[in-house]
Design a protein around this motif. Structure first.
Motif, PDB file in Angstrom:
ATOM      1  N   PHE A   1      46.259  48.925  43.191  1.00  0.00           N
ATOM      2  CA  PHE A   1      45.763  47.557  43.391  1.00  0.00           C
ATOM      3  C   PHE A   1      46.180  47.042  44.769  1.00  0.00           C
ATOM      4  O   PHE A   1      45.386  46.420  45.484  1.00  0.00           O
TER       5      PHE A   1
ATOM      6  N   THR B   1      38.769  41.424  41.673  1.00  0.00           N
ATOM      7  CA  THR B   1      40.046  42.157  41.698  1.00  0.00           C
ATOM      8  C   THR B   1      41.150  41.339  41.048  1.00  0.00           C
ATOM      9  O   THR B   1      42.000  41.880  40.320  1.00  0.00           O
TER      10      THR B   1
ATOM     11  N   GLN C   1      40.892  41.632  37.330  1.00  0.00           N
ATOM     12  CA  GLN C   1      41.372  42.934  36.865  1.00  0.00           C
ATOM     13  C   GLN C   1      42.902  42.979  36.849  1.00  0.00           C
ATOM     14  O   GLN C   1      43.524  43.477  35.907  1.00  0.00           O
TER      15      GLN C   1
ATOM     16  N   ASN D   1      34.965  40.745  46.789  1.00  0.00           N
ATOM     17  CA  ASN D   1      35.649  41.356  45.651  1.00  0.00           C
ATOM     18  C   ASN D   1      36.963  40.679  45.283  1.00  0.00           C
ATOM     19  O   ASN D   1      37.682  41.151  44.398  1.00  0.00           O
TER      20      ASN D   1
END
Length: 536
Positions: free
Chosen positions: A89, A102, A105, A98
């Motif tokens: 990550f 992200t 997530q 994004n």
């Protein structure tokens, strides 16, 4: 390998500064770059490669000031699965396209932060939160997700958070990133900004100094009904793993709490900002009162996990006691008020989540211990305290909490409540009956057909039951004074054991009388049997 290291040391000027020993890195002289082989470890967070013969290495530079600086782990992988995922990550490039995806997530992955076992897990998440902060000004939703991620990190073990703070100031970086969220949102013209999570609540206001008449803000634990951002429920947990407990702010522009009472809620903390918060500022400045705009930020943390003390910072440790945060932490900040406002009494009420001894009101200073941060008691003192709530007063805007020594519990400072009314009614009836029995058998034992031995046992039994009942009903709640509490305990032990003794003796005597056989005719010339005295 050893000779080459010594050769490098000879080329560098002698320095008395060192970088401290870490989990992986040894104590290193300032100005030196340390190298470690990527070796496999059976447990923990060791870095490794699939083939030990590759001799791939990680390196880290120790600055000339004695602090760890640049590092490179790119040639190594982490043995822990969670650490490897978080490292991936951390290496992902972020952009406007994004960033939100992200962040979602990462939010889903940090739900299991309670299982994090490596300080690098926290460090990687802190770095990601800092990166998300660069895009928080454009996306309001991103700031909410950052608060949720930080809330999940508070589920991690305190030891892991402490190590991450000492290694890379990870906890400080998380808190300071959250502080910038409110600044970004209010910069876009909004007058109020608020966001909540199970462990963190954020509130921010745009305030005109000329119209400010004081403000009272209360932190409640409330039940979440609908999701404010449309995000799924993952990642929105409290310390017990439930999804229904949220922290929330309720503020009003007055100095009273009467209008803040909410049903089905528990007050975690409250803070009162006095009307003079800005007036003294204006008097110091040589200009008439105007409508200067300030941005007030309030942040509540369910506990002190993001404020780990990594060393002996102030007078809190002068008496060599290790104190721990036992209340929520309230953070207050006003953008545009410079220098920091001092000598304005601010009252903060905090609910205790643990009980200990030697309570101290403290505020967090991010600049202590070379930026590691620490608690200090300067400018704060306790106004009042009861079993569950402590009220403190501080003279500056800061981060407030109450710390206590949890190695021993101050039982005597906690006042016990009264017993159930039925207990008192039943106790009085029992005492009256026992008193009637004793008076009857003492004054009328000559006309009552009972043996002297039985009379003696019955009176003693009634007396000790009476004493036990009196000491329990009247003394079980007397725990404010240590001497009185100990005396009650000693008398209760004695009266209880004595009652059991006389019950046993009476039962044995009754059994002997019931099972006694009829005496046979005794020969006049035969001497009588020896007496068998009762057990004293």
């Amino acid at each position: 390998m050893l000779s080459s290291s010594l050769f490098v040391l000879e080329l560098v000027p002698v320095s008395s500064a060192f970088c401290h020993t870490g989990n992986w890195w040894p104590r290193t002289l300032a100005g030196i770059t340390a190298y470690l082989l990527c070796t496999r470890y059976s447990a923990g967070s060791g870095i490794y490669t699939g083939n030990s013969q590759d001799e791939k290495r990680a390196w880290r530079r120790c600055s000339r000031e004695g602090f760890w600086a640049e590092e490179d782990y790119s040639r190594c992988q982490y043995a822990n699965d969670a650490t490897r995922v978080l490292y991936m990550f951390n290496q992902m490039p972020l952009n406007l396209t994004n960033a939100v995806a992200t962040a979602r997530q990462l939010l889903a992955y940090t739900v299991e932060a309670a299982n994090f076992s490596d300080k690098m897990d926290i460090i990687f998440v802190a770095e990601m939160i800092e990166k998300f902060g660069r895009f928080a000004e454009k996306y309001k939703e991103l700031g909410d997700v950052m608060v949720d991620i930080a809330s999940n990190i508070m589920l991690a073990d305190e030891r892991i958070l402490w190590m991450a703070q000492r290694e890379a100031k990870a906890c400080t970086r998380i808190v300071q990133s959250l502080q910038r969220i409110a600044t970004y949102r209010l910069a876009n013209g909004a007058q109020v900004y608020s966001t909540y999570s199970p462990n963190i609540a954020v509130e921010a206001y745009v305030i005109k100094s000329s119209s400010f008449t004081g403000m009272t803000c209360t932190v409640f634990q409330k039940v979440a009904t609908t999701d404010r951002t449309g995000l799924p429920d993952y990642g929105r947990r409290d310390v017990d793993g439930n999804l229904d407990k949220q922290l929330g702010f309720k503020c009003n522009v007055s100095n009273t709490l009467s209008s803040l009472a909410l049903k089905n809620t528990v007050m975690e903390a409250s803070i009162q900002l006095p009307p003079a918060l800005f007036s003294q500022k204006r008097r110091r400045e040589i200009r008439p009162a105007d409508d200067t705009i300030y941005k007030l930020q309030l942040m509540a943390f369910r506990n002190g996990k993001l404020f780990p003390a990594t060393g002996n910072s102030t007078t809190l440790t002068n008496d060599r006691k290790r104190r721990t945060v036992v209340t929520p932490v309230i953070l207050t900040k006003i953008d545009g008020l410079s220098p920091p406002h001092q000598h304005i009494p601010i009252n903060v009420t905090l609910r205790r989540i643990a009980h200990g001894a030697d309570a101290v009101a403290a505020q967090w200073d991010f600049d202590l211990l070379n930026g590691q941060g620490g608690w200090k008691s300067d400018g704060c003192h306790i106004l009042s305290s009861d079993e569950n709530v402590t009220t403190v007063q501080c003279t500056s805007l800061s981060n407030y909490a109450v710390l206590m020594d949890l190695t021993r519990i101050d039982f005597y400072a906690q006042s016990a409540g009264l017993l159930h009314p039925v207990t008192y009614v039943s106790g009085v009836i029992l005492l009256m009956c026992l008193l009637m029995i004793k008076v009857s058998y003492v004054y009328h034992h000559s006309i009552i057909r009972i043996s002297l031995k039985s009379w003696h046992m019955l009176v003693n039994l009634c007396f000790h039951i009476f004493l036990t009942c009196v000491m329990y009903v009247g003394g079980i709640t007397q725990n404010k004074n240590a001497t009185v509490c100990q005396a009650v305990g000693i008398i209760l032990h004695y009266s209880t054991l004595a009652t059991l003794l006389w019950i046993g003796v009476t039962s044995r005597n009754i059994y002997k009388q019931v099972t006694r056989k009829v005496k046979r005719c005794q020969d006049p010339d035969e001497p009588p049997p020896p007496p068998r005295p009762m057990l004293r």
